[in-house]
Enzyme design. Structure first.
Site, mmCIF file in Angstrom:
data_model
loop_
_atom_site.group_PDB
_atom_site.id
_atom_site.type_symbol
_atom_site.label_atom_id
_atom_site.label_comp_id
_atom_site.label_asym_id
_atom_site.label_seq_id
_atom_site.Cartn_x
_atom_site.Cartn_y
_atom_site.Cartn_z
ATOM 1 N N HIS A 223 -30.754 -27.136 -18.810
ATOM 2 C CA HIS A 223 -29.446 -27.341 -18.184
ATOM 3 C C HIS A 223 -28.348 -26.974 -19.159
ATOM 4 O O HIS A 223 -28.586 -26.859 -20.362
ATOM 5 C CB HIS A 223 -29.274 -28.818 -17.759
ATOM 6 C CG HIS A 223 -29.190 -29.757 -18.928
ATOM 7 N ND1 HIS A 223 -30.311 -30.194 -19.624
ATOM 8 C CD2 HIS A 223 -28.126 -30.329 -19.553
ATOM 9 C CE1 HIS A 223 -29.943 -30.989 -20.607
ATOM 10 N NE2 HIS A 223 -28.619 -31.087 -20.602
ATOM 11 N N ASP B 242 -24.367 -28.364 -20.191
ATOM 12 C CA ASP B 242 -23.522 -29.533 -19.984
ATOM 13 C C ASP B 242 -22.217 -29.094 -19.310
ATOM 14 O O ASP B 242 -21.715 -28.004 -19.571
ATOM 15 C CB ASP B 242 -23.214 -30.208 -21.330
ATOM 16 C CG ASP B 242 -24.473 -30.793 -21.974
ATOM 17 O OD1 ASP B 242 -25.469 -31.001 -21.260
ATOM 18 O OD2 ASP B 242 -24.443 -31.055 -23.192
ATOM 19 N N HIS C 246 -30.122 -25.836 -22.673
ATOM 20 C CA HIS C 246 -30.999 -26.620 -23.542
ATOM 21 C C HIS C 246 -31.930 -27.493 -22.707
ATOM 22 O O HIS C 246 -31.684 -27.742 -21.530
ATOM 23 C CB HIS C 246 -30.193 -27.459 -24.541
ATOM 24 C CG HIS C 246 -29.102 -28.292 -23.939
ATOM 25 N ND1 HIS C 246 -27.933 -27.765 -23.415
ATOM 26 C CD2 HIS C 246 -28.991 -29.641 -23.776
ATOM 27 C CE1 HIS C 246 -27.175 -28.739 -22.962
ATOM 28 N NE2 HIS C 246 -27.793 -29.890 -23.160
ATOM 29 N N ARG D 278 -38.809 -41.092 -28.079
ATOM 30 C CA ARG D 278 -37.619 -40.451 -28.659
ATOM 31 C C ARG D 278 -36.364 -40.968 -27.956
ATOM 32 O O ARG D 278 -36.378 -41.208 -26.747
ATOM 33 C CB ARG D 278 -37.737 -38.935 -28.489
ATOM 34 C CG ARG D 278 -36.560 -38.164 -29.064
ATOM 35 C CD ARG D 278 -36.814 -36.661 -28.946
ATOM 36 N NE ARG D 278 -35.687 -35.913 -29.451
ATOM 37 C CZ ARG D 278 -34.625 -35.576 -28.722
ATOM 38 N NH1 ARG D 278 -34.542 -35.903 -27.448
ATOM 39 N NH2 ARG D 278 -33.648 -34.884 -29.276
HETATM 40 O O1 LIG Z 1 -32.031 -35.671 -25.786
HETATM 41 C C1 LIG Z 1 -31.539 -34.623 -26.172
HETATM 42 O O2 LIG Z 1 -31.797 -34.134 -27.269
HETATM 43 C C2 LIG Z 1 -30.582 -33.852 -25.293
HETATM 44 C C3 LIG Z 1 -29.897 -34.669 -24.236
HETATM 45 C C4 LIG Z 1 -29.021 -33.828 -23.340
HETATM 46 O O3 LIG Z 1 -29.090 -32.630 -23.321
HETATM 47 C C5 LIG Z 1 -28.047 -34.497 -22.451
HETATM 48 O O4 LIG Z 1 -27.994 -35.748 -22.415
HETATM 49 O O5 LIG Z 1 -27.301 -33.760 -21.759
HETATM 50 FE FE LIG Z 2 -27.381 -31.762 -22.249
#
Ligand SMILES: O=C(O)CCC(=O)C(=O)O
Ligand SMILES: [Fe+2]
Length: 358
Positions: free
Chosen positions: A227, A229, A285, A295
């Site tokens: 996705h 952001d 990402h 995690r």
């Molecule tokens: O957990 C991660 O490393 C990325 C989280 C992410 O991309 C988001 O919350 O938009």
């Molecule tokens: Fe993200």
């Protein structure tokens, strides 16, 4: 009163199946609803092994920080930031509060469930309805005050959570101001109406706590699907040095972003991509999961006020070195932050193409 982004989801209420995470602890194998691939070691999560494929790490104290940040935004759409003055103690406290939240029993977390048309609270990733399979992920979103939800989670002990998150948001906002000023400077954006909102207190912000539980079959599961952001910029902290985040770089492929102690991963979001007239990529990402260690990550999304109109800024002179740079025509139409956020909630990755000029 000026609009806020917490309302944009009201027009697109979700079904409960797209809000409620499974109780991850109760599965010894991957349920079919969460299987993304039939392959074992390769395919789904193969990443680039090119030696040059590592995200730049930039020290904010570097005298050339502004230039380095601009260049990283241009070539990667992201970078890792060190040398900021966010205290490690505060970052650790946020991590430990996030852990405390996700360690609660599933029925307790359900008490803070996001409402179908709401933005804040506990639930699966907001992007879930756009994918056929579920992600191995649970999240908690904070927009403004988290007191009502925190009271449900810890009726007698919610203040520590709220105070920690508030302090973190405050510091993240100050750091975002600093970074956005540097970035706009790099883009030669100085006009009053383009910058006056920075620090206006009306900016649109959200804090997203992410948890990726240990997964019985990590090679067939997806932590967070690919996705971009919606934000202007995102500041992400990966806790406990556990890898999982990957970013996509054109011509290279998926590049793992290994955590650097105390660093934030800063990435360009759609709104900065639009503002820069495509010069900065809104970086795609995703997140992988692992079998042995849960995690956590904490993402801070920073955007202009909901009623601010983002207009692509044309580069003053052609930039031969950048593929998207130097264009003298606007690639996108102007769009209000609130309108674009609504489009993203409804059309997801098609939102950008919907505002593209022909
Ligand atoms: O957990 C991660 O490393 C990325 C989280 C992410 O991309 C988001 O919350 O938009
Ligand atoms: Fe993200």
């Amino acid at each position: 009163m000026a609009p806020t982004l917490s309302e944009v989801y009201g027009d697109h209420p979700l079904h409960l199946q797209h809000i409620i995470p499974i109780d991850f602890n109760s599965f010894r194998s991957l349920p079919d609803s969460h299987v993304w691939s039939q392959t074992s070691d390769d395919g789904l999560f193969s990443s680039s092994s090119l030696p040059s494929s590592s995200l730049p790490v930039i020290d904010l104290m570097d005298p050339n920080a502004s230039e380095l940040i601009g260049q990283a935004c241009e070539s990667w759409g992201a970078f890792q930031l060190t040398g900021h003055d966010i205290p490690m103690k505060l970052i650790d406290e946020v991590d430990s509060e996030a852990r405390r939240l996700f360690a609660l029993p599933a029925d307790r977390k359900m008490k803070a469930l996001r409402s179908p048309g709401g933005a804040a609270g506990y639930g699966v990733a907001r992007i879930s309805p756009f994918f056929p399979k579920n992600m191995w992920h649970e999240g908690f979103t904070i927009m403004g005050c988290s007191k009502d939800h925190a009271k449900e989670l810890w009726p007698h002990d919610y203040q520590r959570f709220c105070e920690t998150m508030e302090e973190y948001e405050k510091q993240m906002k100050d750091l975002s101001h600093h970074l956005v000023r540097m970035i706009l400077n790099y883009l030669n954006i100085f006009k009053d109406e383009q910058v006056k909102w920075i620090g206006s207190t009306m900016e649109s912000t959200a804090l997203q706590l992410n948890s990726y539980p240990c997964c019985p079959e990590p090679n067939r599961a997806m932590g967070l699907a690919p996705h971009t952001d919606t934000s202007l910029i995102t500041l992400l902290h990966q806790t406990q040095m556990i890898s999982g985040l990957q970013i996509h770089k054109d011509g290279v492929g998926w590049v793992p972003v290994h955590p650097v102690s105390g660093a934030f991963v800063v990435n360009v979001g759609d709104l900065l991509h639009i503002l820069s007239n495509g010069r900065f990529p809104s970086v795609l990402h995703r997140v992988t999961v692992n079998q042995t260690r849960q995690r956590f990550s904490v993402a801070y999304f920073y955007s202009p006020p909901a009623d601010f109109t983002v207009s692509p800024q044309l580069s003053p002179k052609p930039l031969s070195s950048s593929p998207g740079g130097g264009e003298q025509v606007a690639r996108y139409r102007s769009v209000m932050v609130e309108e674009y956020s609504g489009m993203k909630a409804k059309y997801y990755q098609k939102a950008l193409s919907l505002i593209k000029n022909n």
